[in-house]
Design a protein around this motif. Structure first.
Motif, short mmCIF file in Angstrom:
data_model
loop_
_atom_site.label_atom_id
_atom_site.label_comp_id
_atom_site.label_asym_id
_atom_site.label_seq_id
_atom_site.Cartn_x
_atom_site.Cartn_y
_atom_site.Cartn_z
N SER A 452 0.90 -1.14 0.10
CA SER A 452 -0.15 0.03 0.22
C SER A 452 0.94 1.20 -0.10
O SER A 452 0.65 2.28 -0.70
N GLU A 453 1.90 1.35 0.77
CA GLU A 453 2.85 2.37 0.84
C GLU A 453 3.49 2.67 -0.36
O GLU A 453 3.77 3.73 -0.65
N GLN A 454 3.78 1.61 -1.39
CA GLN A 454 4.83 1.63 -2.33
C GLN A 454 3.93 2.26 -3.22
O GLN A 454 4.22 2.89 -4.17
N ILE A 455 2.64 1.69 -3.38
CA ILE A 455 1.73 2.35 -4.57
C ILE A 455 1.26 3.70 -3.96
O ILE A 455 1.32 4.55 -5.07
N ALA A 456 1.06 4.14 -2.94
CA ALA A 456 0.89 5.27 -2.64
C ALA A 456 2.13 6.34 -2.92
O ALA A 456 1.79 7.38 -3.62
N THR A 496 -8.03 3.57 3.90
CA THR A 496 -7.57 5.16 4.30
C THR A 496 -6.30 5.65 3.61
O THR A 496 -5.99 6.79 3.17
N ALA A 497 -5.21 4.58 3.49
CA ALA A 497 -3.91 4.92 2.67
C ALA A 497 -4.31 5.35 1.15
O ALA A 497 -4.05 6.38 0.70
N PHE A 498 -5.34 4.77 0.36
CA PHE A 498 -5.61 5.18 -1.05
C PHE A 498 -6.40 6.70 -0.74
O PHE A 498 -6.41 7.16 -1.92
N ARG A 508 -11.61 15.74 -5.06
CA ARG A 508 -12.20 16.40 -3.92
C ARG A 508 -12.59 15.39 -2.73
O ARG A 508 -12.92 14.19 -3.19
N PRO A 509 -12.49 15.66 -1.48
CA PRO A 509 -12.37 14.56 -0.61
C PRO A 509 -13.69 13.74 -0.45
O PRO A 509 -13.64 12.47 -0.44
N LEU A 510 -15.03 14.45 -0.78
CA LEU A 510 -16.06 13.53 -0.72
C LEU A 510 -16.21 12.65 -1.95
O LEU A 510 -16.43 11.48 -1.76
N GLY A 511 -15.95 13.12 -2.98
CA GLY A 511 -16.00 12.15 -4.13
C GLY A 511 -14.85 11.30 -4.06
O GLY A 511 -15.43 9.94 -4.36
N ALA A 512 -13.80 11.48 -3.55
CA ALA A 512 -12.66 10.32 -3.37
C ALA A 512 -13.18 9.20 -2.47
O ALA A 512 -13.11 8.08 -2.68
#
Length: 577
Positions: A452-456, A496-498, A508-512
């Motif tokens: 997850s961290e590598q992808i982020a 949460t990471a993504f 936009r936070p809500l859409g994501a």
């Protein structure tokens, strides 16, 4: 006495071994595990965790290629033996999920399905649905089940209870009505439609899947300390998903119908069989040998040829059973034994007597078993709907299922012999518990968090435009689900990471938050262990493993296209993105 012939040289012997039927599947399994072990181990992942990843991937690949004809159950047992003997995992951790409440809900769903089938209540309801759909209209019947799934989704937060305990037993009964020759053409089609529909409806409502409120909580609290307010509500969740969800529900049965038609037969084999029958001869062992020889190895390996040949030898084979025995001897070289041993009643021996002579257009008198089953299922349905919504009423879905099965036993609908003879339930209990434990152990060993961290970090370094970057991020999030044995575990590990990465690249936070919430559900259509409903629907054996994965991937492409492309445009019009 003549001695058996020996290979002329060591190279000839090795070549003979390599060409054997069991060699290449084991080569693929060990090759997959070896490739993982050969890859440099990240410093943040323990040696045991890296070895566990190799074992997990080797088990999943093995389930697809089936070395030595081994199914997922025995492969998982072997995986536990390897993981524990190499100290990658303790035996306690390997068997940890045997006590999971979600796992036992899956097992209870098998017993409830058996009661609906045994009591004939499922057949009665299926005939009502069939009368609405129209005689012989299997696609319309599939839409009936899809509609039922959509109606139940906002009320029952357990996809296992909804699809496994309510919808699937009706599918079994409907398929029995429409597969009079004992084939699995209609049952496999309806099973795949039900499974695909359950993933879509789970994405459409906060209350449709147990993990959705968890995602809602993550989104609403994650960035509060940074002064960023996200408010995901049941209303904006439903509004954001309603259009893409309805489109996917409308398209899913059509896509499955196209890639896995319910009346599939091998046209070449049927033509050869008809030619043989025109000569007034029934198929015997020699005729089966000739057909299989002419078919060739590539055709013999297909599920379509297997299903057609099994149906053909049952309907047109000799009365001595030589054709059927020879067909099994040949097919077992190319297919698992489980796919050949599913009971296939003859056309004449169809269970009309158990149905009181009822047909799709007729109705048998009500029996005591039907009444007990109906009352039990209605009370269970009420409990599943009321849980968490009616003040003072709190009963876990698994507790409700245990109470329901207990009532069916006390009401003499089910016997203990029925319970212990439900082999699919106990087989699923073994492989699902082990796969879930392995997946959870990967999470505890920080293997999942490392990826997850590598992808982020990769997305942050790429400096992609917000919409294109988020689209790629969502696709990666969905297809990483091949490494998870439940949607809830995937959400907890990676959501949460993504979401943090999506917001950092300008979405936009809500859409994501909403889009990743939908993705957390539609990814549940990929594999036979992807969601709570998957083991129940797959466990009956109507669909082969390869076909399940193939159809799942094809429908997932459609779901991703609609939710990511059209869904983003739709949420922009709502002001969410």
């Amino acid at each position: 006495m003549n001695s058996p012939p020996k290979p002329k040289s060591l190279s000839a012997w090795l070549l003979a071994v390599f060409r054997s039927q069991d060699c290449w599947p084991w080569t693929v399994v060990f090759g997959t595990a070896g490739a993982v072990l050969a890859f440099p181990r990240p410093s943040s992942v323990t040696l045991a965790g890296w070895g566990l990843l190799a074992i997990f991937l080797g088990t999943i690949v093995g389930a697809v290629v089936q070395p030595s004809g081994l199914g997922l159950g025995p492969l998982c047992v072997i995986a536990v033996a390897v993981a524990c003997s190499t100290q990658c995992l303790t035996i306690t951790a390997a068997l940890k999920d045997l006590g999971s409440k979600n796992l036992w809900l899956v097992v209870m769903a098998f017993f409830i399905a058996r009661a609906l089938t045994k009591s004939n209540l499922g057949a009665r309801i299926a005939r009502k649905l069939a009368s609405v759909a129209g005689e012989g209209n299997t696609l319309a019947l599939a839409y009936c089940f899809t509609s039922a799934e959509l109606l139940l989704a906002p009320m029952i937060p357990s996809v296992t209870a909804r699809s496994g305990s309510i919808i699937f037993p009706l599918i079994i009964s409907a398929a029995n009505e429409r597969d009079p020759d004992g084939s699995r053409h209609v049952s496999s089609f309806l099973t795949l439609v039900a499974f695909q529909s359950s993933a879509i409806t789970s994405a459409m409502f906060v209350t449709a899947m147990a993990g959705n409120p968890v995602v809602q909580g993550f989104a609403n609290t994650l960035f509060k300390d940074q002064g960023l307010s996200i408010e995901v509500t049941p209303l904006n969740w439903m509004l954001g998903s309603i259009l893409p969800g309805l489109i996917c529900l409308g398209l899913a049965p059509l896509v499955v119908y196209f890639v896995h038609p319910p009346l599939s037969v091998d046209p070449w084999l049927m033509k050869q069989t008809n030619t043989h029958n025109e000569m007034g001869k029934r198929l015997d062992g020699k005729a089966v040998d000739r057909l299989c020889s002419e078919a060739g190895e590539a055709r013999l390996k297909t599920d379509l040829f297997r299903e057609t040949l099994l149906d053909v030898v049952m309907m047109y084979g000799d009365v001595e059973g030589r054709a059927r025995s020879r067909a099994h001897e040949i097919l077992v070289k190319y297919h698992s034994k489980d796919s050949l041993n599913t009971p296939r009643p003859s056309p004449v021996a169809k269970s009309k007597a158990a149905q009181g002579g009822a047909t799709l257009s007729g109705a048998a008198p009500w029996t005591r078993a039907e009444t007990v089953t109906l009352v039990t299922v209605v009370l269970m349905l009420f409990a599943w709907i009321a849980e968490g919504k009616v003040p003072g009423f709190k009963m876990e879905p698994t507790t409700t299922a245990f109470c329901g099965v207990s009532a069916l036993i006390l009401g003499r609908v089910l016997t203990w012999k029925d319970i212990i003879s439900e082999k699919a339930a106990w087989n699923t209990l073994v492989w699902l518990a082990i796969l879930s434990s392995l997946a959870n152990a990967l999470k505890d060993a920080r293997v999942i968090s490392f990826f997850s961290e590598q992808i982020a970090q990769g997305f942050e370094r790429a400096h992609l435009e917000a919409w294109s970057g988020f689209s790629i991020l969502t696709v990666v999030y969905i297809y990483s689900h091949y490494f998870f044995a439940s949607c809830s575990a995937h959400m907890v590990s990676m959501y949460t990471a993504f979401l943090s990465v999506a917001i950092s690249i300008g979405v936009r936070p809500l859409g994501a938050a909403l889009q990743l919430g939908y993705a957390s559900n539609i990814m549940g259509n990929l594999t036979h262990y992807a969601s709570g409903a998957a083991p129940v629907l797959f466990g009956k054996g109507y669909v082969s493993l390869g076909e399940w994965w193939r159809v799942g991937f094809i429908v997932s492409v459609m779901n991703v296209s609609v939710f990511v492309l059209l869904g983003s445009v739709w949420m922009r019009s709502l002001g969410y993105m």
